[in-house]
Write a protein that holds these residues in place. Structure first.
Motif, PDB file in Angstrom:
ATOM      1  N   LEU A 279       0.831  -1.201   0.000  1.00 12.31           N
ATOM      2  CA  LEU A 279       0.000   0.000   0.000  1.00 12.31           C
ATOM      3  C   LEU A 279       0.867   1.252   0.000  1.00 12.31           C
ATOM      4  O   LEU A 279       0.574   2.226  -0.715  1.00 12.31           O
ATOM      5  N   GLU A 280       1.930   1.238   0.823  1.00 15.16           N
ATOM      6  CA  GLU A 280       2.827   2.388   0.853  1.00 15.16           C
ATOM      7  C   GLU A 280       3.480   2.601  -0.512  1.00 15.16           C
ATOM      8  O   GLU A 280       3.616   3.739  -0.975  1.00 15.16           O
ATOM      9  N   ARG A 281       3.895   1.502  -1.144  1.00 19.28           N
ATOM     10  CA  ARG A 281       4.509   1.629  -2.460  1.00 19.28           C
ATOM     11  C   ARG A 281       3.518   2.190  -3.473  1.00 19.28           C
ATOM     12  O   ARG A 281       3.857   3.057  -4.282  1.00 19.28           O
ATOM     13  N   ARG A 282       2.282   1.693  -3.412  1.00 20.37           N
ATOM     14  CA  ARG A 282       1.277   2.199  -4.345  1.00 20.37           C
ATOM     15  C   ARG A 282       0.954   3.660  -4.067  1.00 20.37           C
ATOM     16  O   ARG A 282       0.694   4.435  -5.003  1.00 20.37           O
ATOM     17  N   ASN A 283       0.947   4.042  -2.787  1.00 25.39           N
ATOM     18  CA  ASN A 283       0.702   5.447  -2.459  1.00 25.39           C
ATOM     19  C   ASN A 283       1.807   6.335  -3.017  1.00 25.39           C
ATOM     20  O   ASN A 283       1.546   7.431  -3.521  1.00 25.39           O
ATOM     21  N   ARG A 284       3.063   5.852  -2.886  1.00 25.18           N
ATOM     22  CA  ARG A 284       4.171   6.629  -3.445  1.00 25.18           C
ATOM     23  C   ARG A 284       4.044   6.742  -4.959  1.00 25.18           C
ATOM     24  O   ARG A 284       4.261   7.811  -5.536  1.00 25.18           O
ATOM     25  N   LEU A 286       1.302   6.528  -6.660  1.00 23.38           N
ATOM     26  CA  LEU A 286       0.159   7.383  -6.972  1.00 23.38           C
ATOM     27  C   LEU A 286       0.521   8.848  -6.796  1.00 23.38           C
ATOM     28  O   LEU A 286       0.146   9.701  -7.614  1.00 23.38           O
ATOM     29  N   LEU A 287       1.254   9.139  -5.706  1.00 24.37           N
ATOM     30  CA  LEU A 287       1.667  10.522  -5.477  1.00 24.37           C
ATOM     31  C   LEU A 287       2.559  11.012  -6.614  1.00 24.37           C
ATOM     32  O   LEU A 287       2.391  12.131  -7.117  1.00 24.37           O
ATOM     33  N   ASN A 290       0.434  11.540  -9.629  1.00 31.52           N
ATOM     34  CA  ASN A 290      -0.348  12.774  -9.529  1.00 31.52           C
ATOM     35  C   ASN A 290       0.522  13.999  -9.782  1.00 31.52           C
ATOM     36  O   ASN A 290       0.099  14.954 -10.441  1.00 31.52           O
TER      37      ASN A 290
END
Length: 517
Positions: A279-284, A286-287, A290
């Motif tokens: 999840l952290e990797r995907r958040n990074r 995604l950020l 973006n």
């Protein structure tokens, strides 16, 4: 050696003390020779259970509430002559004067209070002799102490769901309960007398010495999580509680180990950790996506704006200077081109605005919502006048905390939509009010327009999502910009019903000015 289940003898236990019934049942079933088919706490209940289950043995306490054991005995003999009744007596002395009656109805007597080691042997003897033989012989009197502390301890250890192991100071196993057999795969015969080291993985060579040293010092080890080896060579995650065992002289003579299988919990924790990492990797990602999207949108919009402006300028001059010289079809084509370019310019402008919205930290200052609403209405005065809109603003709008420029854009977009999305022939009515809930302020802008269907209310805050209503052009970015700014302020935005069953109400939540920082 326990016999197969098909050779076990069925037993009904009758006693008014639940704990005695529980312990006797545990001891008999653990022997492998007996199977408990019923319990009873009174004479009446005993008769019902025996008639229903037809057991080989009835273990009967004479001191029962209501119908006592003396009254139950002849009834059981009459209604279940094929079963043997073994009497439980609290005192042999009190029973001595009635031994003749007991001899007539019961196969044997067990006196409570001394020992339980002969319980199984006595019942096996009764079953082997049969009721007739038992009546012809003197009544054997054995004793079983169901409250003997050692019996309680053995029963608890044997029934424990956790592995309970006893060992000496050199690591030799001296006791091994059934749960240890289930956990590690070794039977008691295979484990007792051997070193506890047989459970140690090879990659933990010093762990046993460390634990034994702590035990020798009289220290207790609580919930120590480690790994042990099963008989089949597989590894198992366990949580250990290791306690010193003290001798009569106050010295440490051994240790007790309580082991619990925590493999499932470890697997769950590992899966959760992997999920969190993913999840952290995907958040990074995604950020980063973006940020790249915002950068691309800004660059693309800027680069598109110039040629569009040039094209629009030339077409506008063409319309102004030469429009009347064109034939009717040419004038229509020219107007369509100018209109399309105007829409493209607005779209590029909105994309650029969306990309720049909320970039950077933004200012945090106290802002009077009344001032922002007033400025927005001033900027929209032409649209208000052209549509004949009636805008009602509530009194005493609370103050909020945020970036003045960004929040002004939010309010202006909300008011512009409320005026715009009203069908021709209907005068727009717009109400603006706000109220404070604790540390947050909720601002609501309601209209009497075309409204937003419930299944579209979440989508309208996404990029390029338009209300499914004919006759209203737009980029589909207005409410996306609102959502983005409000979210970056720590708030939220959502849609409710509008005025008098028509239109929509857009609500936003922002931090109040008097809220803690």
């Amino acid at each position: 050696m326990p016999v197969p289940l098909s050779e076990t003898h069925t037993v009904v236990i009758v006693d008014d003390v639940p704990e005695i019934r529980e312990i006797l049942g545990f001891l008999l079933e653990e022997s492998g020779w007996f199977r408990i088919v019923g319990y009873a706490g009174s004479g009446e209940e005993a008769i019902d259970v025996v008639e229903r289950e037809r057991p080989d043995i009835v273990l009967l306490d004479l001191d029962l509430p209501g119908m006592g054991g003396w009254d139950v005995l002849p009834i059981l003999r009459e209604r279940h002559p094929g079963g043997a009744v073994v009497v439980l007596s609290g005192s042999y002395d009190n029973l001595a004067s009635k031994l003749g009656d007991v001899h007539h109805h019961a196969a044997a007597v067990l006196e409570k209070g001394v020992s339980n080691r002969d319980l199984t042997a006595t019942l096996l003897e009764v079953v082997g002799k049969g009721r007739g033989a038992a009546r012809r012989l003197p009544v054997p009197v054995q004793t079983v102490d169901v409250f003997e502390p050692s019996a309680w301890l053995r029963a608890i250890v044997e029934a424990s769901a956790d592995a309970v192991i006893g060992k000496t100071l050199d690591g030799t196993i001296v006791s091994w309960n059934p749960a240890a057999e289930r956990l590690y795969g070794y039977t008691s015969e295979e484990a007792v007398g051997h070193s506890i080291a047989m459970l140690m993985p090879r990659d933990r060579p010093d762990e046993l010495d460390t634990i034994l040293a702590s035990v020798v010092r009289g220290e207790r080890l609580d919930h120590y999580e480690t790994v042990r080896m099963r008989k089949d060579g597989s590894r198992v995650d366990v949580s250990l509680t290791v306690s010193p065992v003290w001798g009569d002289g106050g010295e440490v003579v051994g240790a007790s180990i309580i082991a619990r299988d925590v493999s499932s919990r470890r697997q769950t924790e590992a899966a959760l950790a992997r999920a969190m990492t993913q999840l952290e990797r995907r958040n990074r990602d995604l950020l980063r996506s973006n940020e790249e999207l915002d950068s691309f949108a800004a660059v693309a919009s800027h680069d598109l704006a110039q040629p569009l402006q040039v094209a629009y300028g030339f077409l506008d001059m063409l319309r102004t200077d030469y429009g009347e010289q064109l034939p009717e079809q040419g004038q229509a084509w020219l107007e369509a081109s100018v209109t399309s370019l105007e829409r493209m310019r607005n779209l590029v402008k909105d994309i650029l605005r969306y990309a720049r919205t909320g970039s950077g930290e933004g200012k945090r200052e106290h802002i009077a919502l009344g001032d922002i609403v007033g400025d927005a209405l001033g900027a929209l005065s032409v649209a208000v006048s052209e549509r004949g809109a009636q805008v009602t603003v509530g009194d005493d709008l609370p103050a909020v905390v945020g970036d003045r420029g960004q929040l002004a854009l939010v309010v202006q977009n909300l008011l512009a939509n409320a005026i715009k999305f009203v069908p021709e022939g209907r005068a727009p009515q717009v109400t603006v009010h706000a109220r404070q809930h604790g540390n947050e302020v909720e601002l609501a802008v309601a209209d009497n327009g075309v409204g937003i269907a419930p299944d579209q209310r979440a989508k309208v805050f996404e990029m390029f999502q338009r209300v499914a209503s004919a006759g209203f052009a737009g980029s589909g970015l207005g409410l996306a910009i609102v959502k983005k700014i409000v979210t970056r302020h720590g708030g939220d935005a959502w849609v409710d019903d509008g005025i008098d069953g028509m239109g929509a109400t857009i609500r936003i939540r922002l931090p109040a000015a008097d809220a803690p920082a």
